[in-house]
Structures are given as C-alpha cells and as structure tokens.
Scaffold this motif. Structure first.
Motif, PDB file in Angstrom:
ATOM      1  N   MET A   1     -17.807   6.342  -1.574  1.00 23.17           N
ATOM      2  CA  MET A   1     -18.270   7.244  -0.511  1.00 23.17           C
ATOM      3  C   MET A   1     -17.619   8.608  -0.701  1.00 23.17           C
ATOM      4  N   LYS A   2     -18.325   9.659  -0.234  1.00 24.35           N
ATOM      5  CA  LYS A   2     -17.834  11.014  -0.416  1.00 24.35           C
ATOM      6  C   LYS A   2     -16.634  11.266   0.472  1.00 24.35           C
ATOM      7  N   GLY A   3     -15.693  12.027  -0.032  1.00 24.67           N
ATOM      8  CA  GLY A   3     -14.504  12.379   0.718  1.00 24.67           C
ATOM      9  C   GLY A   3     -13.390  11.376   0.539  1.00 24.67           C
ATOM     10  N   ASN A   4     -12.141  11.848   0.718  1.00 25.68           N
ATOM     11  CA  ASN A   4     -10.998  10.962   0.558  1.00 25.68           C
ATOM     12  C   ASN A   4      -9.803  11.534   1.297  1.00 25.68           C
ATOM     13  N   ILE A   5      -8.780  10.634   1.496  1.00 29.53           N
ATOM     14  CA  ILE A   5      -7.543  11.033   2.159  1.00 29.53           C
ATOM     15  C   ILE A   5      -6.435  11.086   1.104  1.00 29.53           C
ATOM     16  N   TYR A   6      -5.646  12.141   1.180  1.00 31.04           N
ATOM     17  CA  TYR A   6      -4.553  12.331   0.234  1.00 31.04           C
ATOM     18  C   TYR A   6      -3.271  12.583   1.021  1.00 31.04           C
ATOM     19  N   THR A   7      -2.164  12.550   0.289  1.00 30.67           N
ATOM     20  CA  THR A   7      -0.885  12.907   0.889  1.00 30.67           C
ATOM     21  C   THR A   7      -0.087  13.733  -0.108  1.00 30.67           C
ATOM     22  N   SER A   8       0.632  14.683   0.417  1.00 31.82           N
ATOM     23  CA  SER A   8       1.502  15.507  -0.437  1.00 31.82           C
ATOM     24  C   SER A   8       2.873  14.858  -0.630  1.00 31.82           C
ATOM     25  N   GLN A   9       3.108  13.767   0.082  1.00 33.49           N
ATOM     26  CA  GLN A   9       4.380  13.065  -0.032  1.00 33.49           C
ATOM     27  C   GLN A   9       4.480  12.311  -1.360  1.00 33.49           C
ATOM     28  N   LYS A  10       5.648  12.358  -1.991  1.00 31.92           N
ATOM     29  CA  LYS A  10       5.908  11.583  -3.210  1.00 31.92           C
ATOM     30  C   LYS A  10       6.706  10.332  -2.837  1.00 31.92           C
ATOM     31  N   CYS A  11       6.572   9.337  -3.661  1.00 28.76           N
ATOM     32  CA  CYS A  11       7.299   8.089  -3.415  1.00 28.76           C
ATOM     33  C   CYS A  11       8.808   8.360  -3.424  1.00 28.76           C
ATOM     34  N   PRO A  12       9.512   8.008  -2.363  1.00 22.79           N
ATOM     35  CA  PRO A  12      10.955   8.265  -2.322  1.00 22.79           C
ATOM     36  C   PRO A  12      11.761   7.425  -3.310  1.00 22.79           C
ATOM     37  N   VAL A  13      11.157   6.411  -3.889  1.00 19.08           N
ATOM     38  CA  VAL A  13      11.857   5.532  -4.831  1.00 19.08           C
ATOM     39  C   VAL A  13      11.702   6.027  -6.265  1.00 19.08           C
ATOM     40  N   CYS A  14      10.430   6.223  -6.690  1.00 15.74           N
ATOM     41  CA  CYS A  14      10.181   6.603  -8.084  1.00 15.74           C
ATOM     42  C   CYS A  14       9.539   7.984  -8.244  1.00 15.74           C
ATOM     43  N   ARG A  15       9.327   8.662  -7.127  1.00 16.82           N
ATOM     44  CA  ARG A  15       8.764  10.024  -7.145  1.00 16.82           C
ATOM     45  C   ARG A  15       7.360  10.066  -7.721  1.00 16.82           C
ATOM     46  N   SER A  16       6.636   8.953  -7.640  1.00 19.59           N
ATOM     47  CA  SER A  16       5.256   8.926  -8.122  1.00 19.59           C
ATOM     48  C   SER A  16       4.291   9.416  -7.036  1.00 19.59           C
ATOM     49  N   VAL A  17       3.081   9.729  -7.485  1.00 18.87           N
ATOM     50  CA  VAL A  17       2.037  10.161  -6.560  1.00 18.87           C
ATOM     51  C   VAL A  17       1.520   8.963  -5.783  1.00 18.87           C
ATOM     52  N   MET A  18       1.278   9.161  -4.494  1.00  8.75           N
ATOM     53  CA  MET A  18       0.749   8.100  -3.645  1.00  8.75           C
ATOM     54  C   MET A  18      -0.771   8.211  -3.559  1.00  8.75           C
ATOM     55  N   VAL A  19      -1.426   7.065  -3.647  1.00  6.54           N
ATOM     56  CA  VAL A  19      -2.888   7.009  -3.710  1.00  6.54           C
ATOM     57  C   VAL A  19      -3.424   6.300  -2.484  1.00  6.54           C
ATOM     58  N   HIS A  20      -4.547   6.786  -2.007  1.00  5.60           N
ATOM     59  CA  HIS A  20      -5.170   6.212  -0.807  1.00  5.60           C
ATOM     60  C   HIS A  20      -5.752   4.823  -1.098  1.00  5.60           C
ATOM     61  N   ASN A  21      -5.448   3.914  -0.213  1.00  5.03           N
ATOM     62  CA  ASN A  21      -6.009   2.570  -0.261  1.00  5.03           C
ATOM     63  C   ASN A  21      -6.724   2.351   1.070  1.00  5.03           C
ATOM     64  N   GLU A  22      -8.047   2.461   1.024  1.00  2.45           N
ATOM     65  CA  GLU A  22      -8.816   2.428   2.262  1.00  2.45           C
ATOM     66  C   GLU A  22      -8.768   1.065   2.940  1.00  2.45           C
ATOM     67  N   ARG A  23      -8.609   0.005   2.153  1.00  2.00           N
ATOM     68  CA  ARG A  23      -8.547  -1.334   2.748  1.00  2.00           C
ATOM     69  C   ARG A  23      -7.249  -1.532   3.534  1.00  2.00           C
ATOM     70  N   LYS A  24      -6.169  -0.954   3.033  1.00  2.00           N
ATOM     71  CA  LYS A  24      -4.862  -1.115   3.687  1.00  2.00           C
ATOM     72  C   LYS A  24      -4.583   0.010   4.693  1.00  2.00           C
ATOM     73  N   ASN A  25      -5.516   0.957   4.783  1.00  2.00           N
ATOM     74  CA  ASN A  25      -5.406   2.048   5.767  1.00  2.00           C
ATOM     75  C   ASN A  25      -4.135   2.884   5.603  1.00  2.00           C
ATOM     76  N   ASN A  26      -3.883   3.322   4.338  1.00  2.00           N
ATOM     77  CA  ASN A  26      -2.773   4.245   4.104  1.00  2.00           C
ATOM     78  C   ASN A  26      -2.779   4.651   2.634  1.00  2.00           C
ATOM     79  N   CYS A  27      -1.838   5.512   2.295  1.00  2.00           N
ATOM     80  CA  CYS A  27      -1.633   5.900   0.901  1.00  2.00           C
ATOM     81  C   CYS A  27      -0.370   5.184   0.405  1.00  2.00           C
ATOM     82  N   PHE A  28      -0.431   4.644  -0.837  1.00  7.06           N
ATOM     83  CA  PHE A  28       0.683   3.849  -1.359  1.00  7.06           C
ATOM     84  C   PHE A  28       1.046   4.301  -2.768  1.00  7.06           C
ATOM     85  N   CYS A  29       2.290   4.083  -3.108  1.00  2.00           N
ATOM     86  CA  CYS A  29       2.757   4.330  -4.470  1.00  2.00           C
ATOM     87  C   CYS A  29       2.219   3.219  -5.373  1.00  2.00           C
ATOM     88  N   ARG A  30       1.700   3.576  -6.497  1.00  2.00           N
ATOM     89  CA  ARG A  30       1.114   2.590  -7.410  1.00  2.00           C
ATOM     90  C   ARG A  30       2.181   1.693  -8.025  1.00  2.00           C
TER      91      ARG A  30
END
Length: 390
Positions: free
Chosen positions: A1-30
């Motif tokens: 579907m068009k559009g997505n949610i992002y976050t500018s926050q980096k993972c506090p553990v490994c400093r990786s980019v967090m990706v939106h997971n629509e099923r879990k209703n949040n953005c998570f570190c991979r």
C-alpha cells in the motif's frame, strides 16, 4: 500500500536503522528487534511528509490518507507544508491579481474586507471556511452597519468564485446580507434651472467655468463632477464638438468621450479663447483673484458642490446635493420624457459609428438626450394668431 511510517531514531543497542513493521504496529531494529519510541514521521508520495510524537498518531494519519485515496477525495494540497490552500495564502494571491484589474480606491476596500477575514479565519484550509463560520464573521464586531456588511459579503462571494475557478474547490454558500440603498433626493427641471441661473448670478464674475461646469453636469448624465476636473485644455476637439476624459471616474474604460451640443461647444470655445492655457493645463481651473486659490490650479474635488450649495441656500432649496440636483434629476426627467431605455443609454458608454475613430464613445442617443435637455430649458415660443373679422 502507498505510504509508510518511518522513525529518525536509531537502535540504542547497535545503532542500526529501525524499520516499520505494520503487523506489530511499530518500527523495529532488524538486528536487535528493539522497538522505536520517538521520531516518527509519515511519507506519502514525494510531497507529503509529516512528523508525529507517537506511533499511534502516525498510524492514524496514514490510515486516514489511504482511506481518502481509496474514496477518491484525497487532495495532497491539504497536507503540504506550505499550506497552499490556506485562507490567508489564497486571499493574498487574489488581492495581488485584483490590484492589477481594478482601481486603487476599489482595491483598498477589498483589501480592508479581506484583512478582516484573515484576522478572523487565519490560515486554515479554505475548505473549512463554510457557511456558519462566514455568517459568524459577517455578523460579528468587524461590521457595524448593513451596507459595510453587504459589501464585505460581496467581496467574499467574488473571492470564493475565483478560488472555485482556480483551485477547483466548491464555493461555500454565503449568507444573504440585505441592504437597501437609500434614494438620493432629486428635483425637477424647472427648479434645477432656477438653481443653475442662481449659480451663474453669484459665480460668473468670479469664474464663468463654475457655472458652465454645473450646466454640463445637468445636461450630460454620463459626466461626474470629478470627470470635469480631469479634462485638460487639449482634450476638447472643436471640429467634432467632443471632449475626451482620460481615466474617468467609475469606468472600466481608460477614457470617456462626450459629444457636446452646438450651444455648449460654442461656449467651450469662447471660454478657451477668453482664458487660454497650455495643452496640459486643466480646463476647469482657477483664474486668480480668489483668496486661498492659486491661479491656474485645478478646481478642488468639492468646488462645484460649494457653489451649488450656495445657490440652493439663496433660493431656499434644501436636501438636494449637486449629484442629485444635476445627474439624478436630469436622468429622472429624461426617463419621463424619452423613456427609461434612452435615459439609461444617455448615462452609459456605447460605440458610436460616426466617431469610430475615437473608439469608445456614447451612441447618438446620448447626444439626442442632451438636445432634449437643452430644448426643455428654452422658454416657450409665443405664437400669435391673426384675429378673424366676424
């Protein structure tokens, strides 16, 4: 579907980019599967980017846009940062265009009404300015009388019609602001002639152009007092008996042409000879000898009115101003004699084929109406009959 949610926050553990997971209703570190807690923003296409404090707000916004897209009511302008559909933004654009189309005085009135509306509505989306909000504004403290309220309503009606054409947004229904314009007091031709004669008695020695100007106002109903002040010496054409008024008052044309009857053309020529002036000088100007006026200076805006009022006071007429006693009286009397259509033509601007080289001129009706006015003012001719012998 068009559009997505992002976050500018980096993972506090490994400093990786967090990706939106629509099923879990949040953005998570991979890598660590650590959930985000801040810095959310929604991207929908190239021009929509909006930030939110929480994931729930971002998700609600994204779902709302997707629903409107599926419904066919999505308008990306409603979500752009520069707010192109903001009321204040649209009002400023409209005023800039009107400034090029209308006279400064008329624009100032529109600007006054629109600035009051901007103060009330702010820069909210113009789609949200509907009937109840407009009604509350018009009947609020900004307008204290019916005439101003009706003028402001007319201004908003023109504005929303422009918005509908330019932005393809349906114009809202506007309240009906009723206002009945008061009628100006008029007199009749006989009384008018008495006043004009009195003006001549008291002003002719001072300046004959005072009397002549009022005669013109009472004869040519397309003329207004400020039109006369704009006539220069070079604007009279004795060959055709016409005067050209450049930038006439309350007219969409850049000039107005009046054809004078022979009697008035002759008087005009005589006054030009008696009081010669350079081509650029105003024809209706002071000739000196009057305290407070400079020789060759233009008549003031109320100069004709001052002498009209003096004459009215002497003859005992009250309540009839210069405008009502000249233009309105003559128009009313012409309507009785020659019909409303002819009276209306006499005060308008139509193309005259005989003067096609001068472009926008009055048609022959106006000239004929002026002749009727002159004829009505002439004393009746006495006809004698031979007495028959019984």
């Amino acid at each position: 579907m068009k559009g997505n949610i992002y976050t500018s926050q980096k993972c506090p553990v490994c400093r990786s980019v967090m990706v939106h997971n629509e099923r879990k209703n949040n953005c998570f570190c991979r890598e660590c599967n650590y959930p985000a807690s801040k810095g959310y923003f929604v991207r929908f296409g190239r021009k929509i980017c909006k930030r939110f404090q929480s994931y729930a707000e971002a998700a609600q916004f994204l779902n709302g846009i997707r629903f409107k897209t599926a419904e066919g009511t999505f308008d990306r302008r409603d979500y752009q940062k520069d707010n192109p559909l903001g009321f204040a933004n649209q009002a400023d654009k409209w005023l800039e265009i009107k400034k090029l189309e209308i006279k400064k005085r008329s624009w100032n009135n529109l600007n006054n009404y629109m600035q009051k509306a901007i103060d009330d509505f702010g820069n909210i989306n113009i789609k949200l300015v509907r009937y109840k909000k407009i009604q509350k504004f018009l009947y609020g403290p900004s307008f204290k009388n019916d005439k101003t309220r009706a003028n402001a309503c007319s201004c908003l009606r023109d504005f929303f019609a422009w918005v509908q054409d330019c932005e393809e947004i349906k114009s809202p229904k506007l309240p009906v602001c009723k206002f009945v314009l008061g009628l100006r007091n008029v007199t009749d031709w006989e009384t008018q002639e008495i006043i004009i004669d009195k003006v001549k008695d008291i002003s002719y020695q001072v300046n004959p152009k005072i009397w002549f100007g009022i005669v013109l106002l009472a004869t040519y109903t397309a003329l207004r007092p400020d039109d006369l002040r704009r006539i220069n010496e070079a604007d009279f054409n004795p060959q055709y008996g016409i005067i050209t008024i450049h930038k006439p008052t309350k007219s969409d044309n850049n000039f107005k042409i009046i054809r004078l009857v022979p009697e008035h053309a002759e008087i005009w020529s005589e006054l030009k000879s008696k009081h010669p002036g350079l081509p650029h000088m105003p024809f209706f100007r002071h000739i000196g000898g009057i305290p407070g006026t400079a020789p060759d200076s233009q008549f003031g805006p109320k100069y004709f009115k001052v002498w009209w009022d003096k004459a009215c006071k002497i003859v005992g007429l009250s309540g009839v101003d210069l405008y009502g006693g000249t233009r309105h009286t003559t128009t009313t009397e012409l309507a009785r004699v020659a019909g409303q259509d002819n009276a209306k033509k006499a005060s308008g601007h139509l193309t005259n084929k005989a003067f096609a080289r001068y472009c926008q001129a009055q048609d022959e009706t106006a000239f004929q109406m002026a002749k009727i006015v002159i004829d009505k003012r002439k004393p009746a001719e006495v006809i004698s009959f031979e007495r028959k012998e019984r």
